[in-house]
Design a protein around this motif. Structure first.
Motif, PDB file in Angstrom:
ATOM      1  N   LYS A  82      -8.234   3.835  11.515  1.00 48.37           N
ATOM      2  CA  LYS A  82      -9.212   3.646  10.446  1.00 48.37           C
ATOM      3  C   LYS A  82     -10.562   4.234  10.841  1.00 48.37           C
ATOM      4  O   LYS A  82     -11.271   4.831  10.022  1.00 48.37           O
ATOM      5  CB  LYS A  82      -9.358   2.162  10.128  1.00 48.37           C
ATOM      6  N   ARG A  83     -10.925   4.098  12.111  1.00 46.29           N
ATOM      7  CA  ARG A  83     -12.187   4.679  12.591  1.00 46.29           C
ATOM      8  C   ARG A  83     -12.141   6.200  12.535  1.00 46.29           C
ATOM      9  O   ARG A  83     -13.136   6.847  12.209  1.00 46.29           O
ATOM     10  CB  ARG A  83     -12.469   4.228  14.019  1.00 46.29           C
ATOM     11  N   PRO A 135     -11.126  -0.251   2.525  1.00 45.80           N
ATOM     12  CA  PRO A 135     -11.350   0.172   3.915  1.00 45.80           C
ATOM     13  C   PRO A 135     -10.815  -0.783   4.981  1.00 45.80           C
ATOM     14  O   PRO A 135     -10.626  -0.366   6.128  1.00 45.80           O
ATOM     15  CB  PRO A 135     -12.873   0.281   4.007  1.00 45.80           C
ATOM     16  N   THR A 136     -10.546  -2.049   4.641  1.00 44.48           N
ATOM     17  CA  THR A 136     -10.100  -2.996   5.668  1.00 44.48           C
ATOM     18  C   THR A 136      -8.653  -3.438   5.486  1.00 44.48           C
ATOM     19  O   THR A 136      -8.188  -4.337   6.195  1.00 44.48           O
ATOM     20  CB  THR A 136     -11.008  -4.244   5.672  1.00 44.48           C
ATOM     21  N   THR A 137      -7.926  -2.813   4.574  1.00 46.44           N
ATOM     22  CA  THR A 137      -6.526  -3.179   4.352  1.00 46.44           C
ATOM     23  C   THR A 137      -5.713  -3.027   5.634  1.00 46.44           C
ATOM     24  O   THR A 137      -5.784  -2.009   6.318  1.00 46.44           O
ATOM     25  CB  THR A 137      -5.905  -2.308   3.244  1.00 46.44           C
ATOM     26  N   GLY A 138      -4.941  -4.053   5.969  1.00 44.81           N
ATOM     27  CA  GLY A 138      -4.053  -3.989   7.125  1.00 44.81           C
ATOM     28  C   GLY A 138      -4.710  -4.285   8.464  1.00 44.81           C
ATOM     29  O   GLY A 138      -4.043  -4.203   9.498  1.00 44.81           O
ATOM     30  N   ASP A 153      -6.916  -6.787  11.183  1.00 42.21           N
ATOM     31  CA  ASP A 153      -7.186  -8.192  11.462  1.00 42.21           C
ATOM     32  C   ASP A 153      -8.658  -8.485  11.146  1.00 42.21           C
ATOM     33  O   ASP A 153      -9.473  -7.559  11.018  1.00 42.21           O
ATOM     34  CB  ASP A 153      -6.856  -8.531  12.921  1.00 42.21           C
ATOM     35  N   PRO A 154      -9.021  -9.760  11.000  1.00 42.92           N
ATOM     36  CA  PRO A 154     -10.392 -10.096  10.570  1.00 42.92           C
ATOM     37  C   PRO A 154     -11.484  -9.541  11.472  1.00 42.92           C
ATOM     38  O   PRO A 154     -12.548  -9.150  10.973  1.00 42.92           O
ATOM     39  CB  PRO A 154     -10.388 -11.628  10.573  1.00 42.92           C
ATOM     40  N   ILE A 155     -11.241  -9.499  12.776  1.00 37.75           N
ATOM     41  CA  ILE A 155     -12.269  -8.992  13.690  1.00 37.75           C
ATOM     42  C   ILE A 155     -12.468  -7.493  13.489  1.00 37.75           C
ATOM     43  O   ILE A 155     -13.595  -7.009  13.346  1.00 37.75           O
ATOM     44  CB  ILE A 155     -11.902  -9.305  15.154  1.00 37.75           C
ATOM     45  N   MET A 156     -11.362  -6.734  13.448  1.00 36.21           N
ATOM     46  CA  MET A 156     -11.480  -5.288  13.251  1.00 36.21           C
ATOM     47  C   MET A 156     -12.026  -4.984  11.857  1.00 36.21           C
ATOM     48  O   MET A 156     -12.800  -4.029  11.685  1.00 36.21           O
ATOM     49  CB  MET A 156     -10.125  -4.610  13.458  1.00 36.21           C
ATOM     50  N   ALA A 157     -11.656  -5.788  10.866  1.00 33.61           N
ATOM     51  CA  ALA A 157     -12.209  -5.597   9.524  1.00 33.61           C
ATOM     52  C   ALA A 157     -13.727  -5.749   9.554  1.00 33.61           C
ATOM     53  O   ALA A 157     -14.452  -4.976   8.919  1.00 33.61           O
ATOM     54  CB  ALA A 157     -11.590  -6.593   8.546  1.00 33.61           C
ATOM     55  N   GLY A 158     -14.212  -6.727  10.311  1.00 34.35           N
ATOM     56  CA  GLY A 158     -15.654  -6.913  10.438  1.00 34.35           C
ATOM     57  C   GLY A 158     -16.327  -5.729  11.106  1.00 34.35           C
ATOM     58  O   GLY A 158     -17.426  -5.316  10.715  1.00 34.35           O
ATOM     59  N   VAL A 159     -15.661  -5.165  12.119  1.00 37.70           N
ATOM     60  CA  VAL A 159     -16.197  -3.990  12.810  1.00 37.70           C
ATOM     61  C   VAL A 159     -16.316  -2.819  11.837  1.00 37.70           C
ATOM     62  O   VAL A 159     -17.341  -2.124  11.797  1.00 37.70           O
ATOM     63  CB  VAL A 159     -15.292  -3.603  14.004  1.00 37.70           C
ATOM     64  N   ILE A 160     -15.258  -2.585  11.042  1.00 39.20           N
ATOM     65  CA  ILE A 160     -15.267  -1.474  10.081  1.00 39.20           C
ATOM     66  C   ILE A 160     -16.336  -1.691   9.023  1.00 39.20           C
ATOM     67  O   ILE A 160     -17.081  -0.768   8.652  1.00 39.20           O
ATOM     68  CB  ILE A 160     -13.878  -1.305   9.429  1.00 39.20           C
ATOM     69  N   ASN A 161     -16.462  -2.926   8.528  1.00 40.68           N
ATOM     70  CA  ASN A 161     -17.503  -3.223   7.538  1.00 40.68           C
ATOM     71  C   ASN A 161     -18.890  -2.917   8.088  1.00 40.68           C
ATOM     72  O   ASN A 161     -19.734  -2.316   7.407  1.00 40.68           O
ATOM     73  CB  ASN A 161     -17.432  -4.693   7.117  1.00 40.68           C
ATOM     74  N   LEU A 165     -12.783   7.868   2.582  1.00 44.56           N
ATOM     75  CA  LEU A 165     -11.961   7.096   3.507  1.00 44.56           C
ATOM     76  C   LEU A 165     -10.807   6.522   2.702  1.00 44.56           C
ATOM     77  O   LEU A 165     -11.012   5.682   1.827  1.00 44.56           O
ATOM     78  CB  LEU A 165     -12.777   5.973   4.157  1.00 44.56           C
ATOM     79  N   PHE A 166      -9.590   6.986   3.006  1.00 42.30           N
ATOM     80  CA  PHE A 166      -8.424   6.589   2.232  1.00 42.30           C
ATOM     81  C   PHE A 166      -7.871   5.255   2.718  1.00 42.30           C
ATOM     82  O   PHE A 166      -8.006   4.892   3.884  1.00 42.30           O
ATOM     83  CB  PHE A 166      -7.333   7.659   2.333  1.00 42.30           C
ATOM     84  N   GLN A 167      -7.221   4.550   1.801  1.00 42.11           N
ATOM     85  CA  GLN A 167      -6.710   3.218   2.101  1.00 42.11           C
ATOM     86  C   GLN A 167      -5.757   3.210   3.294  1.00 42.11           C
ATOM     87  O   GLN A 167      -5.879   2.388   4.191  1.00 42.11           O
ATOM     88  CB  GLN A 167      -5.994   2.649   0.874  1.00 42.11           C
ATOM     89  N   GLY A 168      -4.816   4.136   3.318  1.00 43.55           N
ATOM     90  CA  GLY A 168      -3.823   4.151   4.391  1.00 43.55           C
ATOM     91  C   GLY A 168      -4.195   5.043   5.557  1.00 43.55           C
ATOM     92  O   GLY A 168      -3.336   5.366   6.381  1.00 43.55           O
ATOM     93  N   GLY A 169      -5.437   5.467   5.632  1.00 42.51           N
ATOM     94  CA  GLY A 169      -5.853   6.370   6.696  1.00 42.51           C
ATOM     95  C   GLY A 169      -5.626   7.823   6.315  1.00 42.51           C
ATOM     96  O   GLY A 169      -6.508   8.654   6.413  1.00 42.51           O
ATOM     97  N   ALA A 170      -4.390   8.139   5.878  1.00 41.17           N
ATOM     98  CA  ALA A 170      -4.037   9.497   5.415  1.00 41.17           C
ATOM     99  C   ALA A 170      -4.340  10.550   6.462  1.00 41.17           C
ATOM    100  O   ALA A 170      -4.784  11.650   6.137  1.00 41.17           O
ATOM    101  CB  ALA A 170      -4.737   9.820   4.090  1.00 41.17           C
ATOM    102  N   LEU A 171      -4.105  10.222   7.728  1.00 39.28           N
ATOM    103  CA  LEU A 171      -4.294  11.210   8.785  1.00 39.28           C
ATOM    104  C   LEU A 171      -3.073  12.128   8.848  1.00 39.28           C
ATOM    105  O   LEU A 171      -1.964  11.730   8.507  1.00 39.28           O
ATOM    106  CB  LEU A 171      -4.494  10.516  10.139  1.00 39.28           C
ATOM    107  N   PHE A 172      -3.295  13.349   9.304  1.00 40.39           N
ATOM    108  CA  PHE A 172      -2.200  14.308   9.447  1.00 40.39           C
ATOM    109  C   PHE A 172      -1.513  14.066  10.786  1.00 40.39           C
ATOM    110  O   PHE A 172      -2.091  14.284  11.853  1.00 40.39           O
ATOM    111  CB  PHE A 172      -2.736  15.735   9.364  1.00 40.39           C
ATOM    112  N   ASP A 173      -0.247  13.624  10.728  1.00 40.76           N
ATOM    113  CA  ASP A 173       0.463  13.205  11.940  1.00 40.76           C
ATOM    114  C   ASP A 173       0.594  14.307  12.979  1.00 40.76           C
ATOM    115  O   ASP A 173       0.626  14.037  14.181  1.00 40.76           O
ATOM    116  CB  ASP A 173       1.874  12.718  11.577  1.00 40.76           C
ATOM    117  N   SER A 174       0.689  15.557  12.514  1.00 44.57           N
ATOM    118  CA  SER A 174       0.964  16.666  13.433  1.00 44.57           C
ATOM    119  C   SER A 174      -0.295  17.261  14.054  1.00 44.57           C
ATOM    120  O   SER A 174      -0.203  18.139  14.909  1.00 44.57           O
ATOM    121  CB  SER A 174       1.733  17.767  12.699  1.00 44.57           C
TER     122      SER A 174
END
Length: 253
Positions: A148-149, A168-171, A173-181, A85-94
């Motif tokens: 991120k998901r 994994p939680t960079t960028g 908000d605290p609630i979504m960071a908690g969900v990802i954790n 899981l990359f810090q910036g998501g690193a998804l392929f835009d296309s």
């Protein structure tokens, strides 16, 4: 499962890793903390073979991974054991979301029939709390938390034995960071995977970690169970955990 012995890495005059010794037991969740520029990301890249160490050994199941990486026939099998899981998501835009999730399943050594890869992608999206109608959207149509998901779904799509989480939680908000954790903790436990996470977020450390290692000045300053973090007895760890500007770690001004 993963062991680093006296690992060094320099970029010119910048000595990033200066003799790292670290053992990560199989099925455990190791979180590496440390200041910006302390070498946490370089450490992960060395394990993956993206950056070759200058000295020392990196062992996977007691095998020196340097030999695996130079033998092309074994390289794909080696990398197939890892998810990331990359810090910036690193998804392929296309690419639509489902193809991002199934990226490794559509090509190379892990290739599956397209219909099967699509079904796996839908299943992994559900596992991270995203409905199937997200599958055909492009990443730009999703919020940061949803992206991120998707990155997490991609990291687990091929059922890896080892998963790396880079901030994994960079960028978020605290609630979504908690969900990802919470998702990371649940998924790692369910899969029985070995996890390595690098993060500055102490709430992530407490939610994800079984063990914690602090990287400072190119070496492991302290390592131990997460339950010992608040009474480590190490002034560097105490300063970092408490976020104090004063202490043995000099704040960059």
């Amino acid at each position: 499962m993963i062991e680093l012995r006296d690992v060094h890495k320099a970029f010119g005059a910048n000595r990033v890793l200066r003799g790292v010794d670290l053992a990560v037991p199989g099925g455990s969740s190791m979180v590496i903390i440390g200041g910006s520029g302390s070498g946490k990301s370089v450490l992960l890249k060395c394990i993956l073979g993206l950056v070759p160490p200058d000295a020392g050994k990196i062992l996977l199941d007691d095998r020196d991974v340097a030999g695996i990486k130079v033998r092309r026939a074994e390289r794909d099998a080696f990398l197939a054991r890892f998810g990331m899981l990359f810090q910036g998501g690193a998804l392929f835009d296309s690419l639509p979301v489902w193809q991002n999730v199934a990226f490794r399943l559509l090509r190379g050594a892990l290739a599956r029939p397209r219909d099967e890869a699509h079904a796996i992608a839908i299943d992994k999206l559900r596992r991270v709390g995203l409905s199937p109608d997200v599958a055909d959207k492009l990443p730009a149509e999703l919020s940061g938390g949803m992206q991120k998901r998707v990155g997490l779904a991609r990291a687990i799509a091929a059922e890896p034995e080892i998963i790396f989480f880079d901030e994994p939680t960079t960028g978020l908000d605290p609630i979504m960071a908690g969900v990802i954790n919470d998702l990371i903790r649940e998924i790692v436990t369910e899969m029985g995977a070995t996890a390595m996470t690098i993060t500055h977020d102490m709430s992530s450390v407490r939610a994800i970690a079984d063990r914690v290692a602090m990287l400072h000045a190119g070496r492991i300053q302290w390592t131990g169970p997460v339950g010992d973090l608040d009474h480590s007895g190490d002034p560097y760890v105490d300063q970092f955990v408490e976020g104090r500007a004063t202490g043995p770690i000099e704040a960059v001004r």
